[in-house]
Design a protein around this motif. Structure first.
Motif, PDB file in Angstrom:
ATOM      1  N   ALA A  57       0.816  -1.208   0.000  1.00 45.83           N
ATOM      2  CA  ALA A  57       0.000   0.000   0.000  1.00 45.83           C
ATOM      3  C   ALA A  57       0.850   1.258   0.000  1.00 45.83           C
ATOM      4  O   ALA A  57       0.453   2.298  -0.518  1.00 45.83           O
ATOM      5  N   ALA A  58       2.032   1.137   0.580  1.00 44.57           N
ATOM      6  CA  ALA A  58       2.897   2.310   0.665  1.00 44.57           C
ATOM      7  C   ALA A  58       3.455   2.721  -0.691  1.00 44.57           C
ATOM      8  O   ALA A  58       3.736   3.895  -0.925  1.00 44.57           O
ATOM      9  N   ALA A  59       3.614   1.762  -1.583  1.00 47.44           N
ATOM     10  CA  ALA A  59       4.269   2.081  -2.853  1.00 47.44           C
ATOM     11  C   ALA A  59       3.465   1.672  -4.074  1.00 47.44           C
ATOM     12  O   ALA A  59       3.728   2.160  -5.158  1.00 47.44           O
ATOM     13  N   GLY A  60       2.486   0.774  -3.926  1.00 47.02           N
ATOM     14  CA  GLY A  60       1.782   0.273  -5.102  1.00 47.02           C
ATOM     15  C   GLY A  60       2.525  -0.906  -5.702  1.00 47.02           C
ATOM     16  O   GLY A  60       3.586  -1.311  -5.229  1.00 47.02           O
ATOM     17  N   VAL A  61       1.964  -1.476  -6.746  1.00 45.87           N
ATOM     18  CA  VAL A  61       2.544  -2.635  -7.410  1.00 45.87           C
ATOM     19  C   VAL A  61       3.109  -2.213  -8.766  1.00 45.87           C
ATOM     20  O   VAL A  61       2.424  -1.534  -9.536  1.00 45.87           O
ATOM     21  N   PRO A  62       4.323  -2.595  -9.084  1.00 48.65           N
ATOM     22  CA  PRO A  62       4.862  -2.261 -10.409  1.00 48.65           C
ATOM     23  C   PRO A  62       3.968  -2.813 -11.507  1.00 48.65           C
ATOM     24  O   PRO A  62       3.400  -3.903 -11.379  1.00 48.65           O
ATOM     25  N   LEU A  63       3.851  -2.073 -12.587  1.00 51.24           N
ATOM     26  CA  LEU A  63       3.005  -2.514 -13.692  1.00 51.24           C
ATOM     27  C   LEU A  63       3.464  -3.856 -14.247  1.00 51.24           C
ATOM     28  O   LEU A  63       2.666  -4.626 -14.771  1.00 51.24           O
ATOM     29  N   SER A  64       4.760  -4.142 -14.101  1.00 53.67           N
ATOM     30  CA  SER A  64       5.285  -5.407 -14.606  1.00 53.67           C
ATOM     31  C   SER A  64       4.726  -6.612 -13.845  1.00 53.67           C
ATOM     32  O   SER A  64       4.793  -7.742 -14.318  1.00 53.67           O
ATOM     33  N   GLU A  65       4.185  -6.401 -12.631  1.00 47.73           N
ATOM     34  CA  GLU A  65       3.629  -7.481 -11.837  1.00 47.73           C
ATOM     35  C   GLU A  65       2.161  -7.749 -12.143  1.00 47.73           C
ATOM     36  O   GLU A  65       1.580  -8.702 -11.642  1.00 47.73           O
ATOM     37  N   LEU A  66       1.557  -6.882 -12.956  1.00 49.00           N
ATOM     38  CA  LEU A  66       0.163  -7.098 -13.329  1.00 49.00           C
ATOM     39  C   LEU A  66       0.067  -8.217 -14.362  1.00 49.00           C
ATOM     40  O   LEU A  66       0.994  -8.454 -15.145  1.00 49.00           O
ATOM     41  N   ALA A  67      -1.058  -8.877 -14.373  1.00 48.66           N
ATOM     42  CA  ALA A  67      -1.297  -9.894 -15.393  1.00 48.66           C
ATOM     43  C   ALA A  67      -1.322  -9.231 -16.761  1.00 48.66           C
ATOM     44  O   ALA A  67      -1.760  -8.080 -16.895  1.00 48.66           O
ATOM     45  N   PRO A  68      -0.857  -9.940 -17.805  1.00 50.96           N
ATOM     46  CA  PRO A  68      -0.794  -9.334 -19.142  1.00 50.96           C
ATOM     47  C   PRO A  68      -2.133  -8.778 -19.619  1.00 50.96           C
ATOM     48  O   PRO A  68      -2.178  -7.738 -20.274  1.00 50.96           O
ATOM     49  N   ASN A  69      -3.224  -9.456 -19.283  1.00 52.78           N
ATOM     50  CA  ASN A  69      -4.548  -9.022 -19.728  1.00 52.78           C
ATOM     51  C   ASN A  69      -5.388  -8.472 -18.578  1.00 52.78           C
ATOM     52  O   ASN A  69      -6.618  -8.596 -18.582  1.00 52.78           O
ATOM     53  N   ALA A  70      -4.736  -7.846 -17.611  1.00 51.75           N
ATOM     54  CA  ALA A  70      -5.469  -7.299 -16.474  1.00 51.75           C
ATOM     55  C   ALA A  70      -6.475  -6.260 -16.957  1.00 51.75           C
ATOM     56  O   ALA A  70      -6.119  -5.332 -17.681  1.00 51.75           O
ATOM     57  N   PRO A  71      -7.746  -6.384 -16.581  1.00 47.23           N
ATOM     58  CA  PRO A  71      -8.756  -5.429 -17.039  1.00 47.23           C
ATOM     59  C   PRO A  71      -8.592  -4.084 -16.337  1.00 47.23           C
ATOM     60  O   PRO A  71      -8.076  -4.004 -15.223  1.00 47.23           O
ATOM     61  N   ASP A  72      -9.034  -3.039 -17.011  1.00 46.57           N
ATOM     62  CA  ASP A  72      -9.026  -1.722 -16.373  1.00 46.57           C
ATOM     63  C   ASP A  72     -10.115  -1.637 -15.310  1.00 46.57           C
ATOM     64  O   ASP A  72      -9.937  -1.008 -14.267  1.00 46.57           O
ATOM     65  N   THR A  73     -11.261  -2.250 -15.584  1.00 48.26           N
ATOM     66  CA  THR A  73     -12.355  -2.272 -14.616  1.00 48.26           C
ATOM     67  C   THR A  73     -12.962  -3.665 -14.582  1.00 48.26           C
ATOM     68  O   THR A  73     -12.910  -4.408 -15.572  1.00 48.26           O
TER      69      THR A  73
END
Length: 408
Positions: free
Chosen positions: A50-66
């Protein structure tokens, strides 16, 4: 609209009946399973993220915006939508600790959306930023009466795990099985009995089966053919898994009866009386009983072990089964003594093949291909030296003898 709560005093038998209702209801199991506090480890992980957020590289390739949470969703599935590693659920929660104070409580109808700023991502709940197209549903005010039922979504589909919480019989030693009470008689002219039938049972030593104590459960599991589970490497017996046949309720405890005559004083043992309350298979004389354990409800929040785990699949739950697929249950040779706990996610390793490399000059070299990851499993119940785990996803069949290790 304010709703009032009413308190009831329940007898032990009524409580037992309520437990049976929980066992038969996936929703009820989910309601109880969600009512657990956040562990210090989960909170610590979430606070760091929560202090820093998650790097975009750790998101799933097809992570939905909503994404709008729907009935039937699971935390594992939603985590897998947004993150490459679904077991990192505390991090998904940690993206938005202000709004998601308990990771066990996400509800249908909530809108999740990703906020991406400076190469980092956080998950928000509520209306997404302006410009995001969403379907609009208009509703009219109305009054509805409803019970105090928790509709938060579960971590995993309850129906996949619940049967093994109700049925699986795993004990640590042979003595427990040898001293377990056994059925000694069934109704006259009957060989097999089923649900609704009455039977009679006694202990191996002739001692009372169970005293009628309101603090002790009157419910038992009926089993047959306990199989030793051995460590594939050492061949040491780690425990015994028995075949579940059904459930029984104690009606009368074991006792004695005076059968004295005019010439001789004598007493005879009277076996305990039981009623079969559930029968998965037909039950017969010689089958044994063990007290039904207390309900083991866990939060089932997936997380990777903090220490190294290197275990082996020793059994696949079922009759004469040596292979498993997705959503099946296996037993591994690691348990509480090894630090394995409920919620631990482990990677399944498929052993590499051995091949022969033939060179042009006729030389033959024997090669061992490396092990490859074959899927993931999650531990949902741990014993001393063994654990039950659910196969979450798999690319090929899982076999007895496959390794299980920390996920990458």
């Amino acid at each position: 609209m304010a709703r009032s709560k009413t308190a009831f005093l329940l007898s032990p038998r009524t409580l037992a009946a309520a437990a049976a209702l929980v066992a038969g209801s996936g929703l009820a199991l989910t309601v109880l399973a969600q009512n657990f506090p956040v562990t210090p480890q989960q909170r610590s992980t979430a606070e760091q993220v929560a202090a820093a957020g998650v790097p975009l590289s750790e998101l799933a390739p097809n992570a939905p915006d909503t994404y709008t949470v729907k009935s039937g969703d699971t935390l594992w599935g939603i985590s897998g939508m947004f993150l490459k590693s679904p077991w990192r659920w505390p991090e998904l929660w940690g993206m938005n600790m202000d709004q998601v104070r308990n990771p066990h409580r996400i509800y249908p109808g909530q809108i999740l959306y990703l906020e991406k700023v400076d190469g980092l991502a956080r998950l928000r709940i509520g209306q997404p930023p302006a410009g995001t197209a969403l379907d609009t549903v208009r509703v009219s005010p109305r009054t509805r009466l409803a019970g105090l039922v928790d509709t938060s979504i579960p971590t995993l589909p309850p129906h996949l795990i619940e049967p093994f919480l109700n049925e699986a019989i795993l004990v640590n030693d042979a003595e427990t099985l040898e001293n377990a009470p056994r059925i000694v008689a069934v109704p006259e002219d009957r060989v097999l009995i089923t649900q609704g039938d009455r039977a009679y049972a006694r202990g191996m030593t002739g001692t009372p089966l169970v005293e009628r104590d309101p603090r002790v459960s009157d419910n038992f599991r009926v089993f047959r053919n306990a199989t030793p589970l051995r460590d594939p490497g050492t061949r040491q017996v780690l425990g015994f898994e028995a075949k579940y046949l059904g459930s029984a309720e104690l009606v009368r405890g074991e006792g004695v009866k005076d059968v004295s005559s005019a010439t001789q004083a004598a007493t005879m043992l009277v076996p305990a009386t039981i009623d079969i309350t559930r029968a998965k298979e037909e039950i017969r004389v010689g089958d044994r009983l063990l007290p039904e354990p207390a309900r083991m409800l866990g939060s089932y929040v997936p997380h990777a072990p903090v220490h190294a785990v290197d275990g082996t699949i020793v059994s696949v739950y079922g009759d004469a089964v040596a292979m498993a697929g997705q959503s099946q249950v296996v037993v591994i040779n690691k348990g509480l003594a090894d630090g394995v706990e409920t919620g631990h996610v482990l990677a399944i390793q498929k052993a590499g093949r051995r091949i022969v490399d033939r060179s042009k000059d006729g030389e033959r070299a024997h090669l061992q291909l490396p092990d490859e990851r074959n899927g993931l499993m999650m531990v949902f119940r741990s014993f001393d030296r063994l654990s039950y785990a659910l196969v979450l996803d798999v690319t090929d069949v899982v076999r007895v003898g496959d390794r299980v290790v920390n996920p990458r």
